[in-house]
Write an enzyme that holds these catalytic residues in place. Structure first.
Site, PDB file in Angstrom:
ATOM      1  N   LEU A 231       0.751  -1.206  -0.037  1.00  0.00           N
ATOM      2  CA  LEU A 231      -0.084  -0.163  -0.001  1.00  0.00           C
ATOM      3  C   LEU A 231       0.760   1.234  -0.064  1.00  0.00           C
ATOM      4  O   LEU A 231       0.506   2.101  -0.390  1.00  0.00           O
ATOM      5  CB  LEU A 231      -1.032   0.016   1.180  1.00  0.00           C
ATOM      6  CG  LEU A 231      -1.858  -1.125   1.194  1.00  0.00           C
ATOM      7  CD1 LEU A 231      -2.753  -0.936   2.661  1.00  0.00           C
ATOM      8  CD2 LEU A 231      -2.917  -1.168   0.140  1.00  0.00           C
ATOM      9  N   GLY A 232       1.860   1.199   0.625  1.00  0.00           N
ATOM     10  CA  GLY A 232       2.983   2.514   0.677  1.00  0.00           C
ATOM     11  C   GLY A 232       4.236   2.205   1.345  1.00  0.00           C
ATOM     12  O   GLY A 232       4.472   0.933   1.972  1.00  0.00           O
ATOM     13  N   LYS A 233       5.328   3.033   0.767  1.00  0.00           N
ATOM     14  CA  LYS A 233       6.671   2.648   1.317  1.00  0.00           C
ATOM     15  C   LYS A 233       7.275   4.042   2.196  1.00  0.00           C
ATOM     16  O   LYS A 233       6.559   5.032   1.891  1.00  0.00           O
ATOM     17  CB  LYS A 233       7.575   2.468   0.377  1.00  0.00           C
ATOM     18  CG  LYS A 233       7.254   0.786  -0.423  1.00  0.00           C
ATOM     19  CD  LYS A 233       8.250   0.770  -1.466  1.00  0.00           C
ATOM     20  CE  LYS A 233       8.071  -0.539  -2.242  1.00  0.00           C
ATOM     21  NZ  LYS A 233       9.396  -0.878  -3.187  1.00  0.00           N
ATOM     22  N   GLY A 234       7.976   3.774   3.077  1.00  0.00           N
ATOM     23  CA  GLY A 234       8.623   4.789   3.752  1.00  0.00           C
ATOM     24  C   GLY A 234      10.101   4.734   4.141  1.00  0.00           C
ATOM     25  O   GLY A 234      10.631   3.516   3.533  1.00  0.00           O
ATOM     26  N   THR A 235      10.601   5.442   4.670  1.00  0.00           N
ATOM     27  CA  THR A 235      12.101   5.376   5.329  1.00  0.00           C
ATOM     28  C   THR A 235      12.139   4.233   5.819  1.00  0.00           C
ATOM     29  O   THR A 235      13.265   3.370   5.880  1.00  0.00           O
ATOM     30  CB  THR A 235      12.511   6.796   6.064  1.00  0.00           C
ATOM     31  OG1 THR A 235      12.076   7.766   5.269  1.00  0.00           O
ATOM     32  CG2 THR A 235      14.010   6.707   6.166  1.00  0.00           C
TER      33      THR A 235
ATOM     34  N   LYS B 103       7.505  -0.607   4.988  1.00  0.00           N
ATOM     35  CA  LYS B 103       6.431  -0.446   4.247  1.00  0.00           C
ATOM     36  C   LYS B 103       5.150  -0.983   4.686  1.00  0.00           C
ATOM     37  O   LYS B 103       5.219  -1.325   5.805  1.00  0.00           O
ATOM     38  CB  LYS B 103       6.781  -1.559   2.982  1.00  0.00           C
ATOM     39  CG  LYS B 103       6.950  -2.967   3.374  1.00  0.00           C
ATOM     40  CD  LYS B 103       7.011  -3.583   2.172  1.00  0.00           C
ATOM     41  CE  LYS B 103       8.568  -3.285   1.407  1.00  0.00           C
ATOM     42  NZ  LYS B 103       9.058  -3.857   0.475  1.00  0.00           N
TER      43      LYS B 103
ATOM     44  N   LYS C 209       1.827  -2.873   8.962  1.00  0.00           N
ATOM     45  CA  LYS C 209       2.812  -1.943   8.792  1.00  0.00           C
ATOM     46  C   LYS C 209       3.982  -2.438   9.475  1.00  0.00           C
ATOM     47  O   LYS C 209       4.158  -2.736  10.777  1.00  0.00           O
ATOM     48  CB  LYS C 209       2.448  -0.577   9.312  1.00  0.00           C
ATOM     49  CG  LYS C 209       3.571   0.450   9.416  1.00  0.00           C
ATOM     50  CD  LYS C 209       3.132   1.663  10.036  1.00  0.00           C
ATOM     51  CE  LYS C 209       3.789   2.947  10.183  1.00  0.00           C
ATOM     52  NZ  LYS C 209       3.403   4.076  10.687  1.00  0.00           N
TER      53      LYS C 209
ATOM     54  N   ASP D 194      -1.391  17.002  12.441  1.00  0.00           N
ATOM     55  CA  ASP D 194      -1.073  16.652  10.970  1.00  0.00           C
ATOM     56  C   ASP D 194      -2.233  16.215  10.068  1.00  0.00           C
ATOM     57  O   ASP D 194      -2.267  15.240   9.330  1.00  0.00           O
ATOM     58  CB  ASP D 194       0.020  15.649  10.988  1.00  0.00           C
ATOM     59  CG  ASP D 194       0.639  15.504   9.421  1.00  0.00           C
ATOM     60  OD1 ASP D 194       0.779  16.589   8.708  1.00  0.00           O
ATOM     61  OD2 ASP D 194       1.181  14.439   9.189  1.00  0.00           O
TER      62      ASP D 194
END
Length: 658
Positions: free
Chosen positions: A62-66, A69, A85, A179
């Site tokens: 669904l998404g990637k980050g630093t 994922k 996550k 946020d």
């Protein structure tokens, strides 16, 4: 998926967490308000080896980050779809990032609301932290708006009520999100709101100030961008105002091409109201008040008539305003505030015209919805500077979230993200660390620049394309926490920082001329954008004037002897134009036409008490304006027997509010 979270079955003891008595409360102090007893929200905590593939069937990313994922997965035994996550500890180089990741887990585990993403289980070993959370199948609200371009007022109210309900629940339990943005608001199967990403959230107290300057620039409040301490809830109220503006108009209220313009717009509350008005504009202006003391609280928003229009009950169970009147009277009061605001704005524009060099400052007209940046994507100042004495540090104002980053600095976390509460004797993970962020942001010092920013809205040579521009590229999911760095942060390393994300409109091309130069256009009475425009006045506020006799010559026989294709191309003449050849017999060309008053003067607020003066034929509006007048906001008063009494009552309430 909606409703109370369900604790997943698995090995290991279940640890029930909540705001009262939770580890986070022991660290950060008591909440802002007494917490009402509610159903416990069970979250499994596992601190041993566990093979997730035996319990979950992993699917697409669904998404990637630093740090890792987010994947979609299905529980093998129950068939429940979840979002998993995973965070790799070896990629977390700073201990503060780990503090905020654990804080996000604690806060999300403590909250139990149908419009907030639930956490089911947490697995942790020496290498990873794995969070099993609720899955929102419809994706981000940003993508939903991108596909539809613009939402109806009914759908907007449906979404906004659910967002306000979740934020009110957070504030009531002493949690501020900090946020709120379209990317962090998800939709489930039934198109219900699910707020995610509490990576920047924290507990707050009413008598304490926070000094973490975090969030996304396009949604940041004036106190955030200017580095002023704040209590917390007022920051979320500002973000709600930006969200409501975006939901209604499909554009961003603050949309500067560089960080200086963006700071100036936010600091002065300078945004453009589209020509098509909305009944929610008064609420938007209340939420976007620069002074946080005058800004609408979450209770004010939840009890506002626009939010509750068409619903039997209010959003929240909080006390409504005393002696609250009917929504009709509220709309009259709201209209009165809008009228006085427009008059003050017009006077400010006239004052700005008299100042030299006022036309050189251009306020870029925002016309598109932009993808916001994560907090740690903001340009930052270098931290390897020479240490200063404590006296100098205390004399400097803290920096905001829009800072320049040197090219040599590539840390994954933001110094503006470091949390601090202005109170003594706090434990070390939550102590104040504002000494790391002391560089102030230069604000525009010219008063002419602040007062005349709106003078050249119509003079810009190139305008961004209207609508929501979306670029198909891999990016972080709304599930991902804000400390993680996105892919487009390198765009902010130059001196002229572009705050907008990958979806932003391109900046004006210098080769096409400066923004204050007038575009080349043939003179005459030409219809532009389905309205008459003189280039310097808002077309929606201008009544079409009668054409001159010279302009009424037949199109086939121009006065200068040039053929029509050269004198006036057909492409610039609208098919439904009043000046088309098929409509000349509809024009009224009496030479001695008596002067008629404009619509605004006929129904102005000052003349409401002398309605009998408008019964003479001289002052009656022209027939073609009767329908427009009937469709205006004053049509709400046509069904009432005594308009004067209602208006007097509204004036009394306005005087008390002022």
């Amino acid at each position: 998926m909606e409703g109370a979270a369900v604790s997943a079955a698995g090995d290991g003891p279940a640890v029930e967490t909540g705001l009262p008595g939770s580890p986070l409360e022991a660290v950060a102090g008591a909440t802002a308000a007494p917490v009402e007893p509610r159903k416990p929200h069970g979250v499994k905590r596992h601190h041993h080896k566990h093979n997730l593939k035996h319990r979950y069937e992993l699917q697409e990313t669904l998404g990637k980050g630093t740090y890792g994922k987010v994947k979609r997965a299905t529980e093998r035994f129950s068939g429940r779809v979840v979002a998993i996550k995973s965070i790799r500890k070896d990629k977390i180089k700073d201990e503060l990032d780990m503090v905020h990741i654990r804080r996000e887990i604690e806060i999300m585990s403590s909250l139990n609301h149908p419009h907030i993403i639930s956490i089911y289980e947490v697995f942790e070993n020496k290498d990873k932290i794995v969070i099993i959370m609720e899955y929102a199948s419809k994706g981000e609200l940003y993508d939903y708006i991108s596909e539809r371009r613009r939402l109806s007022e009914r759908e907007t109210r449906h979404f906004f009520r659910q967002i306000v309900s979740a934020v009110h629940y957070c504030h009531k339990n002493g949690v501020v999100h900090r946020d709120l943005k379209l990317e962090n608001i998800l939709l489930d199967d039934n198109c219900n709101i699910k707020i995610a990403d509490f990576g920047l959230s924290n507990l707050y107290q009413k008598d304490k100030f926070l000094q973490t300057f975090c969030g996304s620039p396009l949604y940041a409040s004036p106190e955030i961008v200017n580095g002023r301490p704040y209590r917390g809830p007022e920051v979320d109220s500002w973000a709600l105002g930006v969200l409501l503006y975006t939901l209604i108009y499909g554009t961003m209220p603050f949309d500067g091409f560089d960080h200086k313009n963006l700071i100036r717009q936010i600091s002065s509350g300078e945004y453009r109201e589209p020509t098509q008005p909305s009944d929610a504009r008064g609420l938007i202006r209340w939420m976007l008040m620069v002074n946080p003391d005058r800004r609408a609280t979450i209770e004010d928003i939840a009890n506002h008539w626009w939010v509750n229009w068409g619903y039997k009950s209010s959003v929240c169970d909080c006390d409504a305003l005393p002696d609250s009147e009917s929504p009709l009277l509220a709309r009259i009061i709201d209209w009165h505030h809008r009228s006085t605001g427009l008059q003050a704005e017009a006077e400010a524009k006239m004052k700005g015209l008299a100042k030299p060099g006022a036309s050189e400052v251009v306020l870029e007209r925002q016309r598109s919805l932009k993808k916001s940046k994560k907090e740690n994507d903001f340009p930052q100042s270098g931290q390897d500077s020479v240490p200063e004495s404590p006296s100098k540090l205390s004399s400097k104002r803290p920096k905001g979230i829009l800072k320049k980053r040197s090219n040599s600095e590539h840390r994954s976390h933001s110094t503006g993200f470091i949390e601090g509460i202005v109170s003594p004797a706090l434990p070390s993970p939550f102590k104040m660390e504002q000494d790391l962020c002391r560089t102030a942001i230069p604000l525009p010092s010219s008063p002419e620049a602040d007062m005349s920013g709106k003078l050249s809205l119509k003079q810009s040579a190139t305008m961004p394309k209207k609508g929501i521009l979306k670029k198909t590229q891999q990016r972080e999911s709304g599930y991902y926490s804000s400390p993680e760095r996105s892919e487009s942060s390198e765009l902010l390393d130059s001196n002229d920082v572009v705050i907008s994300g990958g979806l932003s409109s391109p900046p004006p091309d210098p080769a096409r001329g400066t923004s204050h130069s007038l575009s080349c256009r043939r003179k005459g009475i030409l219809k532009h954008s389905s309205r008459y425009s003189d280039g310097g006045t808002d077309p929606a506020l201008t009544r079409p004037e009668m054409p001159t006799l010279e302009s009424l010559s037949p199109p086939g026989v121009p006065s200068d002897g040039i053929s029509r294709s050269y004198s006036r191309p057909s492409s610039i003449i609208s098919d439904d134009s009043v000046l088309s050849s098929d409509s000349f017999d509809l024009l009224e060309l009496q030479e001695n036409r008596p002067a008629r008053q404009r619509i605004r003067s006929c129904v102005s607020a000052e003349n409401f008490l002398q309605l009998q003066d408008f019964e003479t034929p001289h002052n009656r509006p022209r027939p073609q304006y009767l329908k427009r007048l009937a469709d205006s906001s004053f049509s709400l008063l046509t069904d009432m027997d005594d308009v004067t009494q209602v208006y007097k009552k509204a004036l009394e309430i306005c005087s008390k509010l002022n």
